[in-house]
Motif scaffolding. Structure first.
Motif, PDB file in Angstrom:
ATOM      1  N   LEU A  94     135.341  82.901  68.569  1.00  0.00           N
ATOM      2  CA  LEU A  94     135.090  81.745  69.200  1.00  0.00           C
ATOM      3  C   LEU A  94     135.081  81.898  70.808  1.00  0.00           C
ATOM      4  O   LEU A  94     134.067  81.291  71.362  1.00  0.00           O
ATOM      5  N   LEU A  95     136.192  82.422  71.167  1.00  0.00           N
ATOM      6  CA  LEU A  95     136.382  82.619  72.678  1.00  0.00           C
ATOM      7  C   LEU A  95     135.491  83.586  73.281  1.00  0.00           C
ATOM      8  O   LEU A  95     134.958  83.425  74.536  1.00  0.00           O
ATOM      9  N   ARG A  96     135.174  84.547  72.753  1.00  0.00           N
ATOM     10  CA  ARG A  96     134.491  85.944  73.187  1.00  0.00           C
ATOM     11  C   ARG A  96     134.703  86.268  74.744  1.00  0.00           C
ATOM     12  O   ARG A  96     136.077  86.528  74.970  1.00  0.00           O
ATOM     13  N   ASP A  97     133.985  86.009  75.578  1.00  0.00           N
ATOM     14  CA  ASP A  97     134.279  86.268  76.990  1.00  0.00           C
ATOM     15  C   ASP A  97     135.007  85.145  77.768  1.00  0.00           C
ATOM     16  O   ASP A  97     134.657  85.235  79.109  1.00  0.00           O
ATOM     17  N   ALA A  98     135.471  84.176  77.367  1.00  0.00           N
ATOM     18  CA  ALA A  98     135.849  83.058  78.214  1.00  0.00           C
ATOM     19  C   ALA A  98     136.819  83.282  79.205  1.00  0.00           C
ATOM     20  O   ALA A  98     136.887  82.878  80.245  1.00  0.00           O
ATOM     21  N   PHE A  99     137.713  84.260  78.958  1.00  0.00           N
ATOM     22  CA  PHE A  99     138.735  84.540  79.927  1.00  0.00           C
ATOM     23  C   PHE A  99     138.270  85.727  80.821  1.00  0.00           C
ATOM     24  O   PHE A  99     139.068  86.290  81.675  1.00  0.00           O
ATOM     25  N   THR A 100     137.082  86.223  80.812  1.00  0.00           N
ATOM     26  CA  THR A 100     136.659  87.336  81.703  1.00  0.00           C
ATOM     27  C   THR A 100     135.254  86.936  82.320  1.00  0.00           C
ATOM     28  O   THR A 100     134.429  88.049  82.578  1.00  0.00           O
ATOM     29  N   GLY A 101     135.355  85.674  82.675  1.00  0.00           N
ATOM     30  CA  GLY A 101     134.028  85.463  83.248  1.00  0.00           C
ATOM     31  C   GLY A 101     132.780  84.754  82.522  1.00  0.00           C
ATOM     32  O   GLY A 101     131.982  84.545  83.193  1.00  0.00           O
ATOM     33  N   GLY A 102     132.975  84.455  81.342  1.00  0.00           N
ATOM     34  CA  GLY A 102     132.233  84.039  80.379  1.00  0.00           C
ATOM     35  C   GLY A 102     131.698  82.652  80.823  1.00  0.00           C
ATOM     36  O   GLY A 102     132.557  82.008  81.341  1.00  0.00           O
ATOM     37  N   ASN A 103     130.563  82.181  80.417  1.00  0.00           N
ATOM     38  CA  ASN A 103     130.165  80.809  80.553  1.00  0.00           C
ATOM     39  C   ASN A 103     130.747  79.595  79.758  1.00  0.00           C
ATOM     40  O   ASN A 103     130.733  79.734  78.541  1.00  0.00           O
ATOM     41  N   LEU A 104     131.566  78.865  80.208  1.00  0.00           N
ATOM     42  CA  LEU A 104     132.489  78.082  79.426  1.00  0.00           C
ATOM     43  C   LEU A 104     131.595  76.945  78.715  1.00  0.00           C
ATOM     44  O   LEU A 104     131.938  76.253  77.933  1.00  0.00           O
ATOM     45  N   THR A 105     129.969  76.687  79.372  1.00  0.00           N
ATOM     46  CA  THR A 105     129.233  75.871  78.508  1.00  0.00           C
ATOM     47  C   THR A 105     128.814  76.289  77.266  1.00  0.00           C
ATOM     48  O   THR A 105     128.654  75.608  76.278  1.00  0.00           O
ATOM     49  N   GLU A 106     128.856  77.779  77.394  1.00  0.00           N
ATOM     50  CA  GLU A 106     128.247  78.439  75.979  1.00  0.00           C
ATOM     51  C   GLU A 106     129.552  78.249  74.955  1.00  0.00           C
ATOM     52  O   GLU A 106     129.421  78.096  73.698  1.00  0.00           O
ATOM     53  N   LEU A 107     130.834  78.301  75.601  1.00  0.00           N
ATOM     54  CA  LEU A 107     131.908  78.234  74.819  1.00  0.00           C
ATOM     55  C   LEU A 107     132.024  76.785  74.173  1.00  0.00           C
ATOM     56  O   LEU A 107     132.324  76.778  72.909  1.00  0.00           O
ATOM     57  N   THR A 108     131.784  75.720  75.018  1.00  0.00           N
ATOM     58  CA  THR A 108     131.589  74.518  74.373  1.00  0.00           C
ATOM     59  C   THR A 108     130.724  74.411  73.211  1.00  0.00           C
ATOM     60  O   THR A 108     130.992  73.775  71.989  1.00  0.00           O
ATOM     61  N   ALA A 109     129.466  74.881  73.343  1.00  0.00           N
ATOM     62  CA  ALA A 109     128.328  75.054  72.464  1.00  0.00           C
ATOM     63  C   ALA A 109     128.936  75.738  71.183  1.00  0.00           C
ATOM     64  O   ALA A 109     128.771  75.191  70.019  1.00  0.00           O
ATOM     65  N   ARG A 110     129.582  76.821  71.226  1.00  0.00           N
ATOM     66  CA  ARG A 110     130.207  77.478  70.184  1.00  0.00           C
ATOM     67  C   ARG A 110     131.314  76.505  69.374  1.00  0.00           C
ATOM     68  O   ARG A 110     131.065  76.365  68.242  1.00  0.00           O
ATOM     69  N   ALA A 111     132.227  75.913  70.326  1.00  0.00           N
ATOM     70  CA  ALA A 111     133.213  74.958  69.499  1.00  0.00           C
ATOM     71  C   ALA A 111     132.364  73.857  68.881  1.00  0.00           C
ATOM     72  O   ALA A 111     132.773  73.362  67.719  1.00  0.00           O
ATOM     73  N   GLU A 112     131.311  73.294  69.648  1.00  0.00           N
ATOM     74  CA  GLU A 112     130.697  72.253  68.620  1.00  0.00           C
ATOM     75  C   GLU A 112     129.986  72.505  67.283  1.00  0.00           C
ATOM     76  O   GLU A 112     130.140  71.854  66.490  1.00  0.00           O
ATOM     77  N   LYS A 113     129.580  73.769  67.671  1.00  0.00           N
ATOM     78  CA  LYS A 113     128.930  74.345  66.146  1.00  0.00           C
ATOM     79  C   LYS A 113     129.962  74.580  65.344  1.00  0.00           C
ATOM     80  O   LYS A 113     129.757  74.429  63.856  1.00  0.00           O
ATOM     81  N   LEU A 114     130.913  75.209  65.515  1.00  0.00           N
ATOM     82  CA  LEU A 114     132.153  75.599  64.615  1.00  0.00           C
ATOM     83  C   LEU A 114     132.717  74.136  64.085  1.00  0.00           C
ATOM     84  O   LEU A 114     133.011  74.020  62.887  1.00  0.00           O
ATOM     85  N   SER A 115     133.052  72.989  64.953  1.00  0.00           N
ATOM     86  CA  SER A 115     133.523  72.165  64.535  1.00  0.00           C
ATOM     87  C   SER A 115     132.376  71.192  63.674  1.00  0.00           C
ATOM     88  O   SER A 115     133.065  70.625  62.346  1.00  0.00           O
ATOM     89  N   LYS A 116     131.218  71.191  63.788  1.00  0.00           N
ATOM     90  CA  LYS A 116     130.178  70.744  62.885  1.00  0.00           C
ATOM     91  C   LYS A 116     130.399  71.493  61.476  1.00  0.00           C
ATOM     92  O   LYS A 116     130.187  70.760  60.499  1.00  0.00           O
TER      93      LYS A 116
END
Length: 224
Positions: A190-212
């Motif tokens: 889920l988090l992937r590269d969120a703590f190493t400069g990854g795009n947080l908008t993409e993290l939100t999109a992954r979270a939305e997909k998972l939640s759905k």
């Protein structure tokens, strides 16, 4: 304490029941958590597990609770000692998670009516955590056995609540819910590269997909 009607067993939170996904957070320092948590909440993931493999968790947790406490529950994981459990509870952890079956940690949470999720893999380990009063047992590492393992456990332990964790991908989550999991717990997938400069908008999109996907799986299970 040997059945699901044990009055001392802390119940799952309303947040976890409504949003049955746990995000497992590992970073260099807990100061890095806030923007990632914010991105997860925007995507519908509202149960956040801070791990003690990250520096500064106890110091940062009260600030995170103040900022996000109305929108999410924040627990502390990778707890292996009663001292760490007590420290986590003192600074406001909403729940505790262990990587292994540490019944003394379970007891410390049960005494305070705080949800607790002890880890285990074998039936013996999982039963020990459940009988100690766990809210649910954490099946770890879940990817080594697969969703069918929960179905097998349902035979001898029909009342046991289970949260699989470890190596679960976003696309894998519905199968675990369909098998009877209370919730699913995801870290890297889920988090992937969120703590190493990854795009947080993409993290939100992954979270939305998972939640759905999880919500649809819960609905399908309820309908059967």
């Amino acid at each position: 304490m040997n059945n699901s009607h044990n009055p001392a067993r802390p119940a799952p939170s309303a947040i976890l029941t409504a949003h049955p996904v746990v995000a497992v957070m590992r970073a260099h320092h807990a100061r890095e958590y806030a923007p990632v948590i914010e991105a997860l909440i925007r995507g519908g993931v509202r149960s956040i597990e801070l791990t003690l493999s990250t520096e500064g968790v106890f110091a940062e947790l009260p600030r995170l609770k103040e900022r996000f406490g109305t929108d999410a529950e924040i627990g502390v994981g990778t707890i292996t000692t009663v001292d760490h459990a007590k420290q986590a509870l003192e600074v406001g952890a909403d729940y505790l998670v262990t990587p292994a079956t540490v019944t003394a940690v379970v007891s410390a949470a049960v005494e305070r009516n705080i949800p607790v999720f002890p880890g285990g893999l074998t039936p013996t380990e999982l039963l020990a955590g459940w009988e100690a009063g766990a809210t649910a047992v954490k099946l770890f590492p879940a990817s080594t056995v697969g969703p069918g393992y929960i179905s097998q456990l349902r035979g001898p332990f029909p009342q046991m609540r289970i949260v699989p964790s470890g190596g679960i991908g976003i696309e894998d989550a519905p199968a675990w819910i369909a098998a009877g999991a209370l919730a699913v717990s995801l870290g890297g997938p889920l988090l992937r590269d969120a703590f190493t400069g990854g795009n947080l908008t993409e993290l939100t999109a992954r979270a939305e997909k998972l939640s759905k996907l999880v919500a649809e799986a819960v609905d399908a299970r309820t309908a059967t």
